[in-house]
Design an enzyme around this catalytic site. Structure first.
Site, PDB file in Angstrom:
ATOM      1  CE1 TYR A   1      -2.831  -3.172   0.584  1.00  0.00           C
ATOM      2  CE2 TYR A   1      -3.309  -2.538   2.795  1.00  0.00           C
ATOM      3  CZ  TYR A   1      -3.542  -3.281   1.810  1.00  0.00           C
ATOM      4  OH  TYR A   1      -4.335  -4.451   1.826  1.00  0.00           O
TER       5      TYR A   1
ATOM      6  CG  HIS B   1      -0.152  -8.735   0.451  1.00  0.00           C
ATOM      7  ND1 HIS B   1      -0.052  -7.229   0.366  1.00  0.00           N
ATOM      8  CD2 HIS B   1      -1.765  -8.754   0.609  1.00  0.00           C
ATOM      9  CE1 HIS B   1      -1.284  -6.619   0.249  1.00  0.00           C
ATOM     10  NE2 HIS B   1      -2.311  -7.478   0.237  1.00  0.00           N
TER      11      HIS B   1
END
Length: 265
Positions: free
Chosen positions: A42, A100
């Site tokens: 992010y 992730h």
């Protein structure tokens, strides 16, 4: 190690403006959130950390989660970049560290022991996985010394993940649902809105309340007034009839579906 507490959380994917991200995290914590989710991918861990530091909330009351980028899943990269995440967050540890995506540099036989090592070193209290298939979750459960604390996947009323919810109950980990409002698409969903209207609920509170009632921890991204609106789901009384009506909705498609995702192989 005490059990991991995973209340409704603040998702930060897409909070790209550092000032907005920082202020949103601070406002969310001061409104009552106690779970903040970020990721190396992010590119906002620094702003998230600044928001946590600025909030009038004790750090130990907050569950902070981040995720290792799929490019960084070779063992040495896991160890190095996880510590870099701590530096960006301004923390001496995270509560939860996820793989992730099980793609690119992911090799279960070498990646997962590196996560165990980080847990033993105190870099993270708990280990999680994200965007795994049931088969990959079971494989990770066999390899890891640490218990899987959480599995984070897309989950919302039009994509309810029944198999992964059952697996979470079987293996005793938390299912964490990202995009719990289907990236905003639920606000234009006539059937869901009709259910919400019948029961005097907003579509957001219905969707998030459904997740909580079905043992899924939702992590909606929000800014402004939506931050506090989403938090209302924690104390909302969502009748069984509304929950059953959501369960009966026709399933839809994923909103997040990269070509190299594990389920596309």
């Amino acid at each position: 190690m005490p059990p991991l507490e995973l209340p409704l959380g603040l998702g930060t994917s897409g909070l790209d403006d550092p000032a907005e991200c920082r202020d949103t995290v601070t406002a969310a914590l001061e409104a009552g959130y106690r779970h903040v989710d970020t990721a190396q991918m992010y590119d906002n861990e620094t702003a998230v950390g600044e928001g946590i530091a600025a909030a009038a909330v004790d750090r130990d009351e907050v569950t902070v989660a981040t995720k290792v980028h799929p490019d960084n899943l070779a063992p040495e990269d896991v160890r190095e970049t996880a510590r870099e995440s701590l530096d960006r967050l301004g923390l001496d540890r995270v509560d939860l560290l996820y793989v992730h995506w099980p793609t690119r540099a992911y090799d279960p036989s070498t990646t997962l022991p590196a996560f165990d090592a980080l847990r033993e070193a105190g870099v993270t209290d708990h280990v999680g996985v994200s965007n795994f298939t049931p088969e990959l979750v079971r494989e990770a459960d066999r390899i890891l010394d640490a218990p899987i604390a959480a599995h984070q996947v897309e989950c919302h009323p039009r994509f309810r993940q029944p198999a992964l919810r059952e697996l979470a109950a079987e293996l005793d980990h938390r299912l964490v649902g990202y995009s719990p409002l289907a990236r905003g698409d639920l606000f234009g969903d006539d059937e869901l809105t009709a259910i919400a209207d019948r029961h005097g609920l907003s579509p957001a509170v219905l969707a998030l309340g459904w997740a909580l009632a079905r043992d899924v921890t939702p992590i909606p991204k929000a800014t402004g007034d939506h931050v506090t609106e989403n938090l209302r789901a924690v104390d909302a009384e969502v009748p069984d009839a509304a929950l059953d009506a959501v369960d009966a909705l026709e399933p839809g498609e994923r909103r997040i579906d990269p070509d190299d995702a594990a389920w596309n192989r």
